[in-house]
Design a protein around this motif. Structure first.
Motif, PDB file in Angstrom:
ATOM      1  N   VAL A   1     -12.932  19.357 -88.262  1.00  0.00           N
ATOM      2  CA  VAL A   1     -11.169  19.091 -88.583  1.00  0.00           C
ATOM      3  C   VAL A   1     -11.272  18.720 -90.139  1.00  0.00           C
ATOM      4  CG1 VAL A   1     -12.114  17.782 -87.183  1.00  0.00           C
ATOM      5  CG2 VAL A   1     -12.837  16.962 -89.092  1.00  0.00           C
ATOM      6  N   GLY A   2     -11.868  20.003 -90.482  1.00  0.00           N
ATOM      7  CA  GLY A   2     -11.396  20.546 -92.069  1.00  0.00           C
ATOM      8  C   GLY A   2     -10.455  21.476 -92.226  1.00  0.00           C
ATOM      9  N   GLY A   3      -9.703  21.556 -91.434  1.00  0.00           N
ATOM     10  CA  GLY A   3      -8.297  22.036 -91.655  1.00  0.00           C
ATOM     11  C   GLY A   3      -9.228  24.042 -92.411  1.00  0.00           C
ATOM     12  N   ASP A   4      -8.878  24.406 -92.836  1.00  0.00           N
ATOM     13  CA  ASP A   4      -8.615  26.102 -92.933  1.00  0.00           C
ATOM     14  C   ASP A   4      -9.564  26.024 -93.786  1.00  0.00           C
ATOM     15  OD1 ASP A   4      -7.796  25.492 -95.779  1.00  0.00           O
ATOM     16  OD2 ASP A   4      -6.066  27.121 -95.722  1.00  0.00           O
ATOM     17  N   GLY A   5     -10.410  25.339 -94.146  1.00  0.00           N
ATOM     18  CA  GLY A   5     -11.960  25.068 -94.742  1.00  0.00           C
ATOM     19  C   GLY A   5     -12.090  25.262 -96.419  1.00  0.00           C
ATOM     20  N   THR A   6     -10.845  24.992 -96.592  1.00  0.00           N
ATOM     21  CA  THR A   6     -10.907  25.380 -98.182  1.00  0.00           C
ATOM     22  C   THR A   6     -10.928  24.580 -99.504  1.00  0.00           C
ATOM     23  OG1 THR A   6      -8.334  25.393 -98.493  1.00  0.00           O
ATOM     24  CG2 THR A   6      -9.455  27.285 -97.855  1.00  0.00           C
ATOM     25  N   ASP A   7     -10.703  23.436 -98.179  1.00  0.00           N
ATOM     26  CA  ASP A   7     -10.445  21.700 -99.473  1.00  0.00           C
ATOM     27  C   ASP A   7     -12.226  20.961 -99.220  1.00  0.00           C
ATOM     28  OD1 ASP A   7      -7.393  21.774 -99.827  1.00  0.00           O
ATOM     29  OD2 ASP A   7      -7.515  22.582 -98.070  1.00  0.00           O
ATOM     30  N   ASP A   8     -12.792  21.422 -99.926  1.00  0.00           N
ATOM     31  CA  ASP A   8     -13.521  20.644-100.099  1.00  0.00           C
ATOM     32  C   ASP A   8     -13.676  19.438-100.418  1.00  0.00           C
ATOM     33  OD1 ASP A   8     -14.837  23.325 -99.488  1.00  0.00           O
ATOM     34  OD2 ASP A   8     -15.153  23.843-101.568  1.00  0.00           O
ATOM     35  N   ASN A   9     -13.186  19.163-101.102  1.00  0.00           N
ATOM     36  CA  ASN A   9     -13.194  17.359-101.438  1.00  0.00           C
ATOM     37  C   ASN A   9     -11.943  16.823-100.950  1.00  0.00           C
ATOM     38  OD1 ASN A   9     -15.397  18.229-104.146  1.00  0.00           O
ATOM     39  ND2 ASN A   9     -13.406  18.934-105.193  1.00  0.00           N
ATOM     40  N   CYS A  10     -11.739  17.287 -99.564  1.00  0.00           N
ATOM     41  CA  CYS A  10     -10.402  16.604 -98.992  1.00  0.00           C
ATOM     42  C   CYS A  10     -11.324  15.134 -98.059  1.00  0.00           C
ATOM     43  CB  CYS A  10     -10.166  17.382 -97.449  1.00  0.00           C
ATOM     44  SG  CYS A  10     -11.397  17.324 -96.163  1.00  0.00           S
ATOM     45  N   THR A  11     -10.598  13.555 -98.193  1.00  0.00           N
ATOM     46  CA  THR A  11     -11.140  12.477 -97.683  1.00  0.00           C
ATOM     47  C   THR A  11     -10.456  12.443 -96.889  1.00  0.00           C
ATOM     48  OG1 THR A  11      -8.971  10.964 -99.467  1.00  0.00           O
ATOM     49  CG2 THR A  11     -11.462  11.562-100.309  1.00  0.00           C
ATOM     50  N   ARG A  12      -9.514  13.108 -95.711  1.00  0.00           N
ATOM     51  CA  ARG A  12      -8.721  13.053 -94.627  1.00  0.00           C
ATOM     52  C   ARG A  12      -9.182  14.354 -93.635  1.00  0.00           C
ATOM     53  NH1 ARG A  12      -4.009  12.783 -91.994  1.00  0.00           N
ATOM     54  NH2 ARG A  12      -3.390  10.065 -90.861  1.00  0.00           N
ATOM     55  N   PHE A  13      -9.458  14.188 -92.489  1.00  0.00           N
ATOM     56  CA  PHE A  13      -9.300  15.491 -91.715  1.00  0.00           C
ATOM     57  C   PHE A  13      -7.642  16.086 -91.875  1.00  0.00           C
ATOM     58  CE2 PHE A  13     -12.286  12.881 -88.374  1.00  0.00           C
ATOM     59  CZ  PHE A  13     -12.710  12.641 -89.659  1.00  0.00           C
ATOM     60  N   LEU A  14      -8.329  17.619 -91.709  1.00  0.00           N
ATOM     61  CA  LEU A  14      -6.417  18.009 -92.214  1.00  0.00           C
ATOM     62  C   LEU A  14      -6.117  19.252 -91.403  1.00  0.00           C
ATOM     63  CD1 LEU A  14      -7.826  19.615 -94.972  1.00  0.00           C
ATOM     64  CD2 LEU A  14      -6.356  17.644 -95.154  1.00  0.00           C
TER      65      LEU A  14
END
Length: 212
Positions: A52-65
């Motif tokens: 659920v981490g989108g393209d994998g480049t947003d290591d500090n995301c607090t919401r699914f991408l």
């Protein structure tokens, strides 16, 4: 191009986070996908390889991408399946052996509403599945869910620039694999004297889930 010049099947391995694109751009591209589907082109898009981490480049995301173009309601998003274990055996795997690939991308769009063909499936999933906290994703039941189908995504052998590489994995392999299946179906229809183009696949797939 004239309709006759268009390919029957297009597969897309590229994906990016929805938030990184302007809504106007994403909707315009999605409208072009819809146009191609109406003209007989089946479009398959990889769902991503970071869960659920989108393209994998947003290591500090607090919401699914959610990932685009897989989140477009006018493509068939292809997720990943895997073998039940890593052992190489002489016995062929069966459909019953296949399991979901843990890194397969998926989720609910923050941009596109749930399409009519998917409405029942989305509401059933949100009702019956074991789900994470609702504030982590678009849990309203009113948004497009993806992927639509899943295909084997592990341990491919590929050739690039004349060199072979083994052990390649990801939905970028799953999407063209499913595209190959669609191409074979088109060939069978052509051989039977039928219109070979299947076009936009999702209404057919959701209305006939046992067809696969």
């Amino acid at each position: 191009q004239d309709d006759a010049a268009l390919p029957h099947v297009i597969t897309i391995s590229y994906g990016d986070d929805e938030w990184s694109l302007s809504p106007e751009y994403a909707r315009r591209v999605s409208a072009e996908f819809a146009s191609l589907g109406a003209r007989g082109v089946s479009i398959l898009a990889a769902s991503g390889d970071s869960g659920v981490g989108g393209d994998g480049t947003d290591d500090n995301c607090t919401r699914f991408l959610p990932t685009f173009p897989a989140s477009s309601p006018w493509v068939t998003a292809v997720g990943g399946a895997s073998f039940p274990h890593d052992e190489v055996t002489d016995e062929a795997y069966t459909l019953q052996d296949e399991v979901a690939w843990a890194s397969s991308g998926g989720g609910f769009s923050d941009l596109f509403p749930v399409p009519a063909y998917q409405n029942d499936s989305v509401h059933s999933y949100l009702k019956d599945a074991l789900l994470p906290p609702a504030d982590l994703y678009n849990s309203t039941g009113a948004s497009r869910g993806y992927p639509d189908v899943s295909t084997q995504s592990l341990k491919f052998v590929v050739t690039a620039n004349g060199l072979g590489y083994s052990g390649v994995s990801g939905t970028s392999a799953a999407a063209p694999t499913f595209a190959g299946i669609v191409s074979l179906l088109s060939s069978r229809r052509l051989a039977a004297g039928k219109e070979p183009r299947l076009g936009f696949l999702n209404p057919l797939l959701y209305a006939n889930p046992d067809g696969l």
